[in-house]
Design a protein around this motif. Structure first.
Motif, short mmCIF file in Angstrom:
data_model
loop_
_atom_site.label_atom_id
_atom_site.label_comp_id
_atom_site.label_asym_id
_atom_site.label_seq_id
_atom_site.Cartn_x
_atom_site.Cartn_y
_atom_site.Cartn_z
N VAL A 97 -19.95 -30.61 11.36
CA VAL A 97 -20.52 -30.38 12.41
C VAL A 97 -21.18 -29.44 12.21
N ALA A 98 -22.50 -29.09 11.87
CA ALA A 98 -23.51 -28.09 11.60
C ALA A 98 -24.09 -27.13 13.49
N VAL A 99 -24.02 -26.45 13.15
CA VAL A 99 -24.80 -25.91 15.02
C VAL A 99 -25.70 -25.73 14.38
N VAL A 100 -27.04 -26.16 15.37
CA VAL A 100 -28.88 -26.14 14.77
C VAL A 100 -28.76 -25.44 16.05
N ASP A 101 -30.25 -24.11 16.14
CA ASP A 101 -30.79 -23.92 16.67
C ASP A 101 -31.32 -25.03 18.15
N ALA A 102 -32.16 -25.65 17.89
CA ALA A 102 -32.82 -27.26 18.23
C ALA A 102 -32.69 -28.23 17.82
N LEU A 103 -32.97 -29.42 18.23
CA LEU A 103 -32.61 -30.37 18.02
C LEU A 103 -34.83 -31.04 18.65
N PRO A 104 -35.18 -31.26 17.15
CA PRO A 104 -36.58 -32.21 18.24
C PRO A 104 -36.52 -33.81 18.47
N LEU A 105 -36.73 -34.48 19.37
CA LEU A 105 -36.39 -35.59 20.00
C LEU A 105 -37.68 -36.12 19.03
N THR A 106 -37.23 -37.57 19.45
CA THR A 106 -38.09 -38.86 18.89
C THR A 106 -39.70 -38.92 19.86
N GLU A 107 -40.46 -39.71 20.58
CA GLU A 107 -41.04 -40.12 21.06
C GLU A 107 -40.03 -40.75 22.18
N GLY A 108 -38.86 -41.24 22.14
CA GLY A 108 -37.95 -42.22 22.21
C GLY A 108 -37.15 -41.21 23.30
N TYR A 109 -37.40 -39.68 22.76
CA TYR A 109 -36.39 -38.85 23.57
C TYR A 109 -35.08 -38.80 22.66
N ARG A 110 -34.84 -39.68 21.83
CA ARG A 110 -33.79 -39.55 21.01
C ARG A 110 -33.99 -38.03 20.32
N PRO A 111 -32.44 -37.17 19.75
CA PRO A 111 -32.74 -36.54 18.80
C PRO A 111 -33.28 -37.16 17.39
N ASN A 112 -33.82 -36.42 16.72
CA ASN A 112 -34.72 -37.41 15.34
C ASN A 112 -33.88 -36.53 14.81
N LYS A 113 -33.27 -37.69 13.57
CA LYS A 113 -31.87 -38.23 12.44
C LYS A 113 -32.53 -37.24 11.17
N THR A 114 -33.96 -37.36 10.87
CA THR A 114 -34.37 -37.11 9.70
C THR A 114 -34.44 -35.26 10.09
N GLU A 115 -34.85 -34.90 10.67
CA GLU A 115 -35.18 -33.55 11.23
C GLU A 115 -33.57 -33.01 11.07
N ALA A 116 -32.90 -33.62 12.05
CA ALA A 116 -31.19 -32.74 12.33
C ALA A 116 -30.46 -32.25 10.58
N ARG A 117 -31.12 -33.86 10.23
CA ARG A 117 -30.36 -33.43 8.39
C ARG A 117 -30.64 -32.31 7.68
#
Length: 142
Positions: free
Chosen positions: A109-129
């Motif tokens: 589990v990685a702790v990040v400062d922010a996760l960008p969201l998709t147009e559907g307001y869900r975490p963008n998993k490509t950016e999360a990776r």
């Protein structure tokens, strides 16, 4: 619940062994209307792993603001979370997965400062990776 994968050539959804990567076009071709629930699962030694189940377990911790689970290129399951890193100890994270089967727990589990969201307001998993790979705080759970 077994996932239903929709292929563009199907008239009615059926269970198949491989998911279609072109989900939106496949749903349109299958004439799916209304609310559609898309469940993303990965096969890992021991069974199928639902990213939603991992994210739900993380959201049970009040300090988690946002979470995204994903498979790495090596086939491991990891998660990225937005939370105060001081509050997330290995024991605290492990307690969130106490009821999960061992194969259905993320290895990191990685702790990040922010996760960008998709147009559907869900975490963008490509950016999360990407952000998880670069995170300074990575808690190993395996």
């Amino acid at each position: 619940d077994k996932p239903i994968f929709i292929l563009p050539t199907m008239e009615q959804p059926k269970l198949i062994s491989q998911p279609s990567m072109a989900y939106p076009a496949a749903a349109k071709a299958a004439r799916v209307e209304g609310d559609v629930v898309l469940k993303i699962c990965f096969t890992k030694a021991g069974g199928v792993v639902s990213t939603r189940a991992i994210e739900d377990a993380l959201y049970a911790l009040p300090e988690i603001e946002l979470a995204a689970a994903f498979a790495t290129d090596a086939g491991a399951i990891e998660a990225a979370v937005v939370a105060p890193s001081a509050a997330l100890t290995r024991d605290r994270l492990a307690s969130a997965f106490a009821a999960s089967e061992p194969h259905a727990r993320p290895s990191v589990v990685a702790v990040v400062d922010a996760l960008p969201l998709t147009e559907g307001y869900r975490p963008n998993k490509t950016e999360a990776r990407k952000r998880a790979a670069e995170a300074a705080v990575r808690v190993r759970l395996d």
